[in-house]
Design a protein around this motif. Structure first.
Motif, short mmCIF file in Angstrom:
data_model
loop_
_atom_site.label_atom_id
_atom_site.label_comp_id
_atom_site.label_asym_id
_atom_site.label_seq_id
_atom_site.Cartn_x
_atom_site.Cartn_y
_atom_site.Cartn_z
N ARG A 136 8.16 -22.40 38.73
CA ARG A 136 8.83 -21.27 39.36
C ARG A 136 9.40 -20.36 38.28
NH1 ARG A 136 11.11 -20.02 44.25
NH2 ARG A 136 13.16 -18.99 44.24
N GLU A 137 9.13 -19.06 38.37
CA GLU A 137 9.54 -18.13 37.31
C GLU A 137 10.96 -17.63 37.53
OE1 GLU A 137 7.30 -14.46 35.25
OE2 GLU A 137 8.64 -13.91 36.90
N THR A 138 11.92 -18.34 36.95
CA THR A 138 13.31 -17.89 36.89
C THR A 138 13.54 -17.28 35.52
OG1 THR A 138 14.05 -20.02 36.01
CG2 THR A 138 14.04 -19.76 38.43
N VAL A 139 14.70 -16.68 35.33
CA VAL A 139 15.05 -16.13 34.01
C VAL A 139 15.01 -17.23 32.96
CG1 VAL A 139 16.89 -15.09 32.63
CG2 VAL A 139 16.41 -14.22 34.92
N GLU A 140 15.59 -18.39 33.30
CA GLU A 140 15.65 -19.50 32.36
C GLU A 140 14.26 -20.01 32.00
OE1 GLU A 140 19.37 -18.90 34.37
OE2 GLU A 140 17.40 -19.39 35.21
N HIS A 141 13.41 -20.10 33.02
CA HIS A 141 12.07 -20.64 32.75
C HIS A 141 11.25 -19.70 31.89
CE1 HIS A 141 8.23 -22.64 33.31
NE2 HIS A 141 7.72 -21.45 33.57
N VAL A 142 11.17 -18.43 32.28
CA VAL A 142 10.26 -17.52 31.57
C VAL A 142 10.72 -17.24 30.15
CG1 VAL A 142 11.38 -15.36 32.31
CG2 VAL A 142 8.90 -15.41 31.86
N LEU A 143 12.02 -17.28 29.90
CA LEU A 143 12.52 -16.94 28.57
C LEU A 143 12.77 -18.15 27.67
CD1 LEU A 143 15.07 -14.11 29.44
CD2 LEU A 143 12.75 -13.86 28.55
N ILE B 204 7.06 -19.87 21.20
CA ILE B 204 7.49 -18.65 20.51
C ILE B 204 8.82 -18.87 19.79
CG2 ILE B 204 8.31 -16.28 20.87
CD1 ILE B 204 6.23 -16.09 23.15
N TRP B 205 9.77 -19.49 20.49
CA TRP B 205 11.08 -19.73 19.88
C TRP B 205 10.98 -20.66 18.68
CZ3 TRP B 205 15.30 -17.01 20.57
CH2 TRP B 205 15.50 -16.32 21.77
N PHE B 206 10.21 -21.73 18.81
CA PHE B 206 10.14 -22.71 17.73
C PHE B 206 9.37 -22.17 16.52
CE2 PHE B 206 8.45 -26.58 15.66
CZ PHE B 206 9.65 -27.17 15.33
N SER B 207 8.36 -21.34 16.76
CA SER B 207 7.55 -20.82 15.67
C SER B 207 8.20 -19.62 14.98
CB SER B 207 6.15 -20.42 16.16
OG SER B 207 6.25 -19.39 17.14
N SER B 208 9.28 -19.10 15.57
CA SER B 208 9.99 -17.98 14.94
C SER B 208 10.81 -18.48 13.76
CB SER B 208 10.90 -17.30 15.96
OG SER B 208 12.02 -18.12 16.26
N SER B 209 11.38 -17.59 13.01
CA SER B 209 12.21 -17.98 11.86
C SER B 209 13.48 -18.70 12.29
CB SER B 209 12.57 -16.74 11.03
OG SER B 209 13.30 -15.80 11.81
N LEU B 210 13.83 -18.62 13.59
CA LEU B 210 15.01 -19.31 14.10
C LEU B 210 14.75 -20.80 14.33
CD1 LEU B 210 16.22 -16.70 16.76
CD2 LEU B 210 17.08 -17.02 14.43
N SER B 211 13.48 -21.15 14.57
CA SER B 211 13.07 -22.55 14.80
C SER B 211 13.91 -23.23 15.86
CB SER B 211 13.15 -23.35 13.48
OG SER B 211 12.28 -22.79 12.52
N LEU B 212 14.15 -22.55 16.97
CA LEU B 212 14.98 -23.10 18.04
C LEU B 212 14.12 -23.90 19.03
CD1 LEU B 212 17.30 -20.07 18.90
CD2 LEU B 212 17.90 -22.13 17.63
N ARG B 213 14.66 -25.03 19.46
CA ARG B 213 14.02 -25.83 20.49
C ARG B 213 14.70 -25.48 21.82
NH1 ARG B 213 10.93 -29.96 18.30
NH2 ARG B 213 11.26 -30.37 16.06
N THR B 214 13.99 -24.77 22.66
CA THR B 214 14.60 -24.26 23.90
C THR B 214 14.17 -25.03 25.14
OG1 THR B 214 12.81 -22.64 24.16
CG2 THR B 214 14.78 -21.94 22.94
N GLY B 215 13.25 -25.97 25.02
CA GLY B 215 12.82 -26.74 26.17
C GLY B 215 13.97 -27.48 26.82
N PRO C 203 6.15 -23.25 28.46
CA PRO C 203 5.51 -23.68 27.21
C PRO C 203 5.23 -22.52 26.27
CG PRO C 203 4.57 -24.86 29.05
CD PRO C 203 5.50 -23.85 29.65
N ARG C 204 4.86 -21.37 26.81
CA ARG C 204 4.60 -20.19 25.97
C ARG C 204 5.88 -19.76 25.24
NH1 ARG C 204 2.22 -17.01 22.48
NH2 ARG C 204 2.21 -14.79 22.99
N SER C 205 6.98 -19.70 25.96
CA SER C 205 8.25 -19.28 25.36
C SER C 205 8.80 -20.33 24.40
CB SER C 205 9.28 -19.00 26.46
OG SER C 205 8.82 -17.99 27.33
N VAL C 206 8.66 -21.61 24.75
CA VAL C 206 9.10 -22.68 23.86
C VAL C 206 8.39 -22.58 22.52
CG1 VAL C 206 9.04 -25.18 23.49
CG2 VAL C 206 9.74 -24.27 25.71
#
Length: 212
Positions: A129-136, A145-156, A140-143
């Motif tokens: 379900r596409e909520t703000v939390e899910h899509v951003l 993006i965040w981890f591969s960025s220079s921030l290396s954040l794990r958002t899952g 898996p696509r967003s997770v």
């Protein structure tokens, strides 16, 4: 008391309980028969004003939010807005993030809730379900993006408490430069999502700060 001066004892007793009726009938009545007048006790002259009403509403809100959790949350939200509006990013990025934090984006879930569409499947993964939390954060696509960025954040799984809560955490933990980058990354993910929805294409986000 009616217009002829008689107290409606029987009527009061028939409507209220014995204890309540006794209290009502014990109220002293004026013998001068002056007409009833509405008095606003928050002003010295008894006249209602929107200014005094605002102060009453504001103080009432403070009374209901005196718990430690509420106070901590209010402070966190204020800190987030201060960090957001002072960030060195374009205004369109700030507005986008603000709308994300207030759940004001037309996500599939929000559109379905308003009966604009019948399904709320994520544009990226086509599964959840596409909520703000899910899509951003959690798709898996967003997770990725965040981890591969220079921030290396794990958002899952980080969106379970709500996107605004996550943003408050980021505003407190990231440096100013990293926080600005996170804001641009959020806007970039949102922009790619829209491109995928309307044109069926996105753009690579290996360098989100350069995203158009």
């Amino acid at each position: 008391m009616d217009d002829e001066g008689f107290i409606w004892t029987d009527l009061v007793n028939s409507i209220f309980s014995e204890e309540e009726a006794a209290l009502i009938l014990s109220i002293p009545l004026s013998y001068f028969r002056t007409p009833d007048t509405l008095i606003w006790t928050k002003e010295k002259n008894g006249t209602f004003t929107t200014k005094s009403a605002y102060h009453v509403a504001h103080s009432s809100g403070e009374d209901y939010g005196t718990g430690p959790a509420s106070s901590k949350m209010d402070a966190g939200v204020k800190w987030l807005w201060k960090a957001l509006w002072k960030a060195c990013v374009p205004t369109k990025v700030k507005n986008c993030v603000w709308r994300c934090c207030t759940n004001a984006l037309p996500t599939q879930a929000n559109l379905q809730k308003r009966k604009v569409i019948t399904t709320a499947t994520c544009i990226f993964c086509k599964c959840e379900r596409e909520t703000v939390e899910h899509v951003l954060l959690e798709c898996p696509r967003s997770v990725s993006i965040w981890f591969s960025s220079s921030l290396s954040l794990r958002t899952g799984g980080m969106g379970s408490g709500g996107f605004q809560i996550w943003m408050i955490q980021m505003a407190g933990e990231l440096s100013k430069q990293s926080f600005d980058l996170a804001l641009v990354l959020i806007w970039s993910i949102r922009k790619e999502r829209n491109s995928s929805l309307w044109t069926g294409s996105g753009y690579p986000l290996s360098n989100p700060s350069m995203a158009p």
